[in-house]
Design an enzyme around this catalytic site. Sequence first.
Site, PDB file in Angstrom:
ATOM      1  N   ASP A 175     -40.645 -13.786 -15.657  1.00 22.37           N
ATOM      2  CA  ASP A 175     -41.002 -13.056 -14.454  1.00 22.37           C
ATOM      3  C   ASP A 175     -42.270 -12.274 -14.818  1.00 22.37           C
ATOM      4  OD1 ASP A 175     -40.746 -11.393 -12.106  1.00 22.37           O
ATOM      5  OD2 ASP A 175     -40.001  -9.851 -13.471  1.00 22.37           O
ATOM      6  N   ASP A 190     -34.529 -10.743 -10.367  1.00 20.33           N
ATOM      7  CA  ASP A 190     -34.511 -12.141 -10.790  1.00 20.33           C
ATOM      8  C   ASP A 190     -33.110 -12.642 -11.035  1.00 20.33           C
ATOM      9  OD1 ASP A 190     -37.334 -11.794 -10.956  1.00 20.33           O
ATOM     10  OD2 ASP A 190     -36.940 -10.721 -12.801  1.00 20.33           O
ATOM     11  N   ASP A 249     -36.247  -9.037 -15.130  1.00 22.34           N
ATOM     12  CA  ASP A 249     -35.795  -7.655 -15.198  1.00 22.34           C
ATOM     13  C   ASP A 249     -34.333  -7.507 -14.775  1.00 22.34           C
ATOM     14  OD1 ASP A 249     -36.014  -8.017 -12.511  1.00 22.34           O
ATOM     15  OD2 ASP A 249     -37.903  -6.941 -12.333  1.00 22.34           O
TER      16      ASP A 249
END
Length: 891
Positions: free
Chosen positions: A529, A748, A744
């Site tokens: 991410d 996600d 995180d």
Amino acid sequence: QGREGSWSETCCEGVSGEEKGDRLDEILNRECCEGRCEEEHCEEDCCGEDEDDETVPLRACAFNGTVADFLRGEKLCCRHKHLSKHFNMNRILEYRWSSGDERTVRELFELRKMGGGAQDDAVGPKPRDPPQVLRSKFIVEGMCCSAEEGLIQALVQKMDGVERLEVNAVTRTLLVWHDTNAVKATAILQQLNEAKMEAHLASVDRKGKKWTEHLPPWSVTACCLLTLVSLGGYKYDPIKWFALPAVAVFLPQLVLKAWSGVKNCMIGIHFLMIIAVLGVFVVGTMNHSTDIIDGGVLIALFAVSEWLESKTLATARNSLEAVMALRPDAADVVGVGLVPVEDVHVGDVVAIRPGDKIPVDGVVVKGTSVVNESSLTGEARGVEKGEGSQVYAGTVNTSSYLQVVATKESADSTVAKLGDFIESCSMHKSSTEKMVESIARYYTPLILLLALSVAGAAFIPAVAPSVSERNRYIKLACNLLVAGCPCALVLSTPATMVSGLAAAANNGALIKGGQYLEVLGSMKHLAFDKTGTLTEGKYRVNGIAMAKGKSEDDLLYWLASVESQSSHPIAWAITKLAKEKGIKIADQITNYTTLAGEGVRATVQGSEVVVGNIKVAARNGWSSSEVSSLRAQYESWERQGFTVCWVGVEGQALGVFSVADMVRPGTKALVTKLVKSRVKCWILTGDNEGAALKVASKLRLRADRVKSSLTPEDKYWHVSSLKEEEEAAGRCFKASGKVGMVGDGVNDAPALAGADVGIAMGAAGTPVAMETADVVLFSDNLQKLTDTISLAKLCRRKILENILISIAIKASIIVLIFLYEDFSIVYNILSDVGGALLVITNGLSVMWSWKSVKRSLMALTGGGKDAECSAKRKDKTLNKASCGGGGCCGG
Ligand code: ADP
Ligand code: MG
């Protein structure tokens, strides 16, 4: 309900209208029906046939295990775990069922069917009066190796009131979930000890043992001494008979264990040993030879090896327990005094003196100090804490007095969850471990059969015409029986896994089971991410552009009001700017909603305000040519690599703003290292293409490995497609790799859950991340990720070594038995004992070598020179446990 209710809402957020129903069907039917019911835990009608039946998706998930089981993805009815992950995602988003619900998943779904919306169900009555289910933890000292896990399961599982159990032969731990109305822990203990399993409750304090308790049990000592005396038989024949009492002292416990195995249809090592010793005695007596001594030596060596193994494995257990011992026992509540930590409730203010372990998760309300968080993060540097800072239970206040208000009950604290996870995670077997165990399951009976045939042949005159021939065959059969114990092979994987998990935990990484350690070591794709993972997630505002006739203050008023409700890094930057500019935030903010991966929306003083990326703008028609000045500004900022957001009030565009973030230090080194070791790195982000490409170019990542403007669901689909690609490669006999996702943990969640291994970063204090991810890194230092991957690779290597060692030893012994007529049974058992100890030590060396590697790394980076910590090293309050064994005190 499944289609219209909030479950589908959350499952398919961002997917509109009819597409939503289709998408949901696709997920549920495709994933489930392919798998059908394979496990006993499933209902027959796992996949509903009836198209019109609303409960099809519900029945698809009719999994008759607990929520905890389901979330772990074990024992699933479907081969594909996506389904559980979807439910998992749903659970995360509606975080209501989180509190260790022991209801079965099926019950939860039934509840939904009966009682309308999920929200109502969550607070609704349980369908039946819950039994008093309690989890009891036992240490089973008498568990020889994983081969005996089955025996223990057979012994305990059949007891009334036992719901489920988990066994780990390496840590010799048994967790039993039982209905206390039906069966008490003491009854389970009695059942185990009747089979001579030497079990005790783990809560019984075994610390501070007397030195005598470190000696072997009397039966082992007596057996060894008598065997030593019997060795005199080589000089003076009658002394050889001392071998008989030597065997006799140890035989009862051997017989009891063997008997409880046979009763439960299991032939274990104890049974094989008894037959082998009897065989040796028969031959010795018939021969009138000193062979009888071998019987004593055999039993003595076996007794010593069992004791040595249990001692060595206790090391692994202790290192896991050290992590659990981080949980503090008492807290000093202001105005009340010292109370057990369970009695501290949310809102209580706790006093923490320098050198104290912080007892609860909370927020500092008074004082400033430096806190050593190494017990959680594995990083031995002090972290400054002032009013408003978050502190965690189990970390150590090193410099001055603090008052902290508890924000969580002690059972929910990060460290308590960590302990719970570690305890049950060490029980989850990896695929290699399962494979090895299934080989071992066939190996022992096979060898037993071979031994029986050889022994049978001894009594066929045509095969063994003379007495000496017959004795030779009997000896061969005995030798085979001893070689039939696969202890070393069975221990080869779990010993390494446990020590790997312990090493990771001491380094600030929670790995939820051996299978993830394995996957980490064989990753082919790793998706990152962007915001908050590759970048610091500390945005600063770069520029603001208003639509014609609007003022910046006006824009900031609406914008900051909405953002005051959000915890996204962009929101922090905006609220900070508004504060600096003295902009007031509206009093009335209602209907706040997160548009996952797109932005936020709320009603501010009665007007609807929307903030978000280009997708939001396009949906509202703001990015079209009528408002072209904003569009041009947007494009220019995007080209420069900024994150750009649109702001609109009552459907009208008010302006755009751009924010900038920094790439985390160490990211480039990590990516380079990963690429070198042939891991394909991807960036999956909800941000615009320009911002994503800018990060990629800083990390020297190829542009085609960057996927931008993704919703959390898109990230999930991308990870799934990578997985499918790899699975397809596997089917074509190419090497198939695993797919990892680092994020995180909140934003996600779906992608983390969908990957083979989901890694959440900087997750201290975020229970959602701890629940979703398979690997949880407590600090947001990317170095921890590199460390964890290296550790996983080291473990993989050790496991491979161990398997090879144990197979090589067994194979050569079997060859030698057949080659040399006089091959002594003593060498045979020596090789068995030696092999088992060798693989255990090799496995545990992961933990030891890792600790020393970490220490030298810390010395290099100066981390180990933390002055406060080393000063506290002398302080009793900062004991080994509080340093997590791997932090400042380095164990
Ligand atoms: P990433 O995938 O990089 O972690 P996010 O999913 O957090 O990014 O967000 C994706 C995009 O959604 C952001 O780039 C931003 O444009 C928009 N966004 C998300 N949350 C907010 C917010 N609170 N305020 C403004 N924009 C937001
Ligand atoms: Mg993010």
